[in-house]
Write a protein that holds these residues in place. Structure first.
Motif, mmCIF file in Angstrom:
data_model
loop_
_atom_site.group_PDB
_atom_site.id
_atom_site.type_symbol
_atom_site.label_atom_id
_atom_site.label_comp_id
_atom_site.label_asym_id
_atom_site.label_seq_id
_atom_site.Cartn_x
_atom_site.Cartn_y
_atom_site.Cartn_z
ATOM 1 N N ARG A 141 0.843 -1.198 0.000
ATOM 2 C CA ARG A 141 0.000 0.000 0.000
ATOM 3 C C ARG A 141 0.879 1.250 0.000
ATOM 4 O O ARG A 141 2.005 1.237 0.477
ATOM 5 C CB ARG A 141 -0.969 0.008 1.169
ATOM 6 C CG ARG A 141 -0.345 0.211 2.511
ATOM 7 C CD ARG A 141 -1.390 0.151 3.646
ATOM 8 N NE ARG A 141 -0.758 0.379 4.914
ATOM 9 C CZ ARG A 141 -0.104 -0.530 5.614
ATOM 10 N NH1 ARG A 141 -0.005 -1.759 5.149
ATOM 11 N NH2 ARG A 141 0.462 -0.229 6.758
ATOM 12 N N VAL A 142 0.285 2.301 -0.536
ATOM 13 C CA VAL A 142 0.950 3.601 -0.555
ATOM 14 C C VAL A 142 0.043 4.570 0.197
ATOM 15 O O VAL A 142 -1.176 4.581 0.005
ATOM 16 C CB VAL A 142 1.206 4.085 -2.000
ATOM 17 C CG1 VAL A 142 1.861 5.443 -2.002
ATOM 18 C CG2 VAL A 142 2.079 3.077 -2.745
ATOM 19 N N GLU A 143 0.656 5.370 1.066
ATOM 20 C CA GLU A 143 -0.088 6.290 1.909
ATOM 21 C C GLU A 143 0.171 7.728 1.477
ATOM 22 O O GLU A 143 1.284 8.075 1.109
ATOM 23 C CB GLU A 143 0.321 6.101 3.377
ATOM 24 C CG GLU A 143 0.053 4.691 3.864
ATOM 25 C CD GLU A 143 0.571 4.411 5.257
ATOM 26 O OE1 GLU A 143 0.124 3.409 5.837
ATOM 27 O OE2 GLU A 143 1.423 5.180 5.773
ATOM 28 N N LEU A 144 -0.862 8.531 1.551
ATOM 29 C CA LEU A 144 -0.799 9.943 1.198
ATOM 30 C C LEU A 144 -1.348 10.723 2.382
ATOM 31 O O LEU A 144 -2.455 10.450 2.838
ATOM 32 C CB LEU A 144 -1.637 10.175 -0.057
ATOM 33 C CG LEU A 144 -1.660 11.546 -0.694
ATOM 34 C CD1 LEU A 144 -2.017 11.414 -2.165
ATOM 35 C CD2 LEU A 144 -2.575 12.520 -0.017
ATOM 36 N N VAL A 163 -8.030 6.041 -0.833
ATOM 37 C CA VAL A 163 -9.226 6.060 -0.004
ATOM 38 C C VAL A 163 -8.910 6.709 1.341
ATOM 39 O O VAL A 163 -7.884 6.405 1.965
ATOM 40 C CB VAL A 163 -9.745 4.620 0.200
ATOM 41 C CG1 VAL A 163 -10.964 4.588 1.104
ATOM 42 C CG2 VAL A 163 -10.040 3.977 -1.141
ATOM 43 N N PHE A 164 -9.812 7.586 1.795
ATOM 44 C CA PHE A 164 -9.642 8.196 3.112
ATOM 45 C C PHE A 164 -9.643 7.097 4.163
ATOM 46 O O PHE A 164 -10.503 6.227 4.173
ATOM 47 C CB PHE A 164 -10.759 9.207 3.393
ATOM 48 C CG PHE A 164 -10.697 9.758 4.794
ATOM 49 C CD1 PHE A 164 -9.756 10.712 5.129
ATOM 50 C CD2 PHE A 164 -11.543 9.279 5.770
ATOM 51 C CE1 PHE A 164 -9.670 11.216 6.427
ATOM 52 C CE2 PHE A 164 -11.471 9.770 7.064
ATOM 53 C CZ PHE A 164 -10.534 10.730 7.398
ATOM 54 N N ASP A 165 -8.657 7.158 5.082
ATOM 55 C CA ASP A 165 -8.516 6.131 6.104
ATOM 56 C C ASP A 165 -8.795 6.666 7.506
ATOM 57 O O ASP A 165 -9.577 6.093 8.240
ATOM 58 C CB ASP A 165 -7.112 5.524 6.036
ATOM 59 C CG ASP A 165 -6.928 4.372 6.994
ATOM 60 O OD1 ASP A 165 -7.519 3.305 6.748
ATOM 61 O OD2 ASP A 165 -6.204 4.538 8.004
ATOM 62 N N THR A 166 -8.146 7.775 7.864
ATOM 63 C CA THR A 166 -8.290 8.286 9.222
ATOM 64 C C THR A 166 -7.819 9.734 9.316
ATOM 65 O O THR A 166 -7.155 10.219 8.403
ATOM 66 C CB THR A 166 -7.501 7.408 10.219
ATOM 67 O OG1 THR A 166 -7.874 7.750 11.550
ATOM 68 C CG2 THR A 166 -6.000 7.579 10.061
ATOM 69 N N ILE A 167 -8.178 10.371 10.417
ATOM 70 C CA ILE A 167 -7.652 11.699 10.724
ATOM 71 C C ILE A 167 -6.449 11.522 11.632
ATOM 72 O O ILE A 167 -6.504 10.776 12.623
ATOM 73 C CB ILE A 167 -8.721 12.590 11.390
ATOM 74 C CG1 ILE A 167 -9.840 12.876 10.389
ATOM 75 C CG2 ILE A 167 -8.094 13.888 11.908
ATOM 76 C CD1 ILE A 167 -10.963 13.734 10.924
ATOM 77 N N VAL A 183 -5.147 5.986 1.654
ATOM 78 C CA VAL A 183 -4.383 4.776 1.363
ATOM 79 C C VAL A 183 -4.822 4.213 0.023
ATOM 80 O O VAL A 183 -6.024 4.170 -0.287
ATOM 81 C CB VAL A 183 -4.586 3.715 2.468
ATOM 82 C CG1 VAL A 183 -3.866 2.430 2.125
ATOM 83 C CG2 VAL A 183 -4.119 4.253 3.813
ATOM 84 N N ARG A 184 -3.842 3.754 -0.738
ATOM 85 C CA ARG A 184 -4.147 3.018 -1.972
ATOM 86 C C ARG A 184 -3.447 1.666 -1.887
ATOM 87 O O ARG A 184 -2.232 1.595 -1.704
ATOM 88 C CB ARG A 184 -3.688 3.777 -3.190
ATOM 89 C CG ARG A 184 -4.008 3.022 -4.475
ATOM 90 C CD ARG A 184 -4.100 3.925 -5.651
ATOM 91 N NE ARG A 184 -3.932 3.183 -6.883
ATOM 92 C CZ ARG A 184 -3.710 3.741 -8.041
ATOM 93 N NH1 ARG A 184 -3.639 5.064 -8.141
ATOM 94 N NH2 ARG A 184 -3.551 3.015 -9.117
ATOM 95 N N ALA A 185 -4.231 0.618 -2.023
ATOM 96 C CA ALA A 185 -3.702 -0.742 -1.975
ATOM 97 C C ALA A 185 -3.294 -1.206 -3.361
ATOM 98 O O ALA A 185 -3.882 -0.767 -4.371
ATOM 99 C CB ALA A 185 -4.735 -1.686 -1.380
ATOM 100 N N ARG A 186 -2.313 -2.083 -3.379
ATOM 101 C CA ARG A 186 -1.887 -2.665 -4.661
ATOM 102 C C ARG A 186 -3.011 -3.539 -5.194
ATOM 103 O O ARG A 186 -3.622 -4.312 -4.450
ATOM 104 C CB ARG A 186 -0.612 -3.494 -4.450
ATOM 105 C CG ARG A 186 -0.062 -4.042 -5.748
ATOM 106 C CD ARG A 186 1.273 -4.695 -5.551
ATOM 107 N NE ARG A 186 1.143 -5.820 -4.636
ATOM 108 C CZ ARG A 186 2.118 -6.670 -4.386
ATOM 109 N NH1 ARG A 186 3.289 -6.509 -4.940
ATOM 110 N NH2 ARG A 186 1.930 -7.662 -3.545
ATOM 111 N N ALA A 187 -3.293 -3.405 -6.466
ATOM 112 C CA ALA A 187 -4.384 -4.176 -7.081
ATOM 113 C C ALA A 187 -3.963 -5.612 -7.313
ATOM 114 O O ALA A 187 -2.853 -5.955 -7.445
ATOM 115 C CB ALA A 187 -4.778 -3.544 -8.407
#
Length: 187
Positions: A141-144, A163-167, A183-187
């Protein structure tokens, strides 16, 4: 990792193609110029004042490549005509460690490039490269992350499937406000 990697993002009907490449010392003059933008200065956590600081910043980006832990790309708009390439922004993949399931991305755009889809297209090119390059080493996964007062970054994240994950709670002085983790997960 070879620092001669070039990534591309296709043109759109209203914006030129993008070329992403590792930073060079030849980029310093443009970095100093774009560093005068008050919005950019407000959003980045590194000094943007003069040539010496920019040279040191580029050297740090090159060291990240050499160490294989931080992969920072200058983003250029390809010219529609005979004009030279223009610096449009930066994207970075950081905290890359073999066996670690997550890495982080960051980006910024120059004032004249905002609103033309530079950030989402550059982010997509970097994300695809990250999963292709580091997926076999365990990247899942890649986090932004961005501060809550930056709705433009929220839109960029969502456009590219982050996708929004948390504050996240504020962490002054670098991050004086709460933030969003996408977060974006590897497909």
């Amino acid at each position: 990792m070879n620092a001669t990697i070039l990534l591309k993002a296709p043109a759109t009907p209203t914006a030129p193609a993008l070329l992403l490449r590792p930073w060079h010392v030849d980029d310093v003059a443009e970095l100093v110029e774009v560093g005068r933008d008050p919005e950019l200065r407000r959003r980045v956590n590194v000094p943007m004042d003069g040539e010496a600081e920019r040279i040191a910043w580029v050297a740090a980006q090159q060291e990240g490549w050499a160490a294989g832990v931080r992969f920072s790309f200058a983003v250029f708009e390809e010219p529609f005509d005979a004009q030279p390439r223009r610096l449009a922004g930066s994207v970075v993949l950081k905290e890359v460690v073999s066996g670690k399931p997550a890495a982080e991305v960051g980006y910024w755009t120059v004032a004249v490039a905002r609103g033309r889809g530079v950030a989402p297209r550059a982010l997509e090119a970097l994300t695809a490269w990250a999963f292709d390059t580091f997926g076999a080493e365990g990247l899942e996964r890649v986090e932004l992350l961005h501060q809550v007062d930056n709705p433009a970054s929220c839109r960029v994240a969502e456009k590219r499937g982050y996708v929004f994950d948390t504050i996240l709670p504020a962490a002054p002085p670098g991050y004086p406000l709460d933030g969003h983790l996408h977060v974006r997960a590897r497909a």
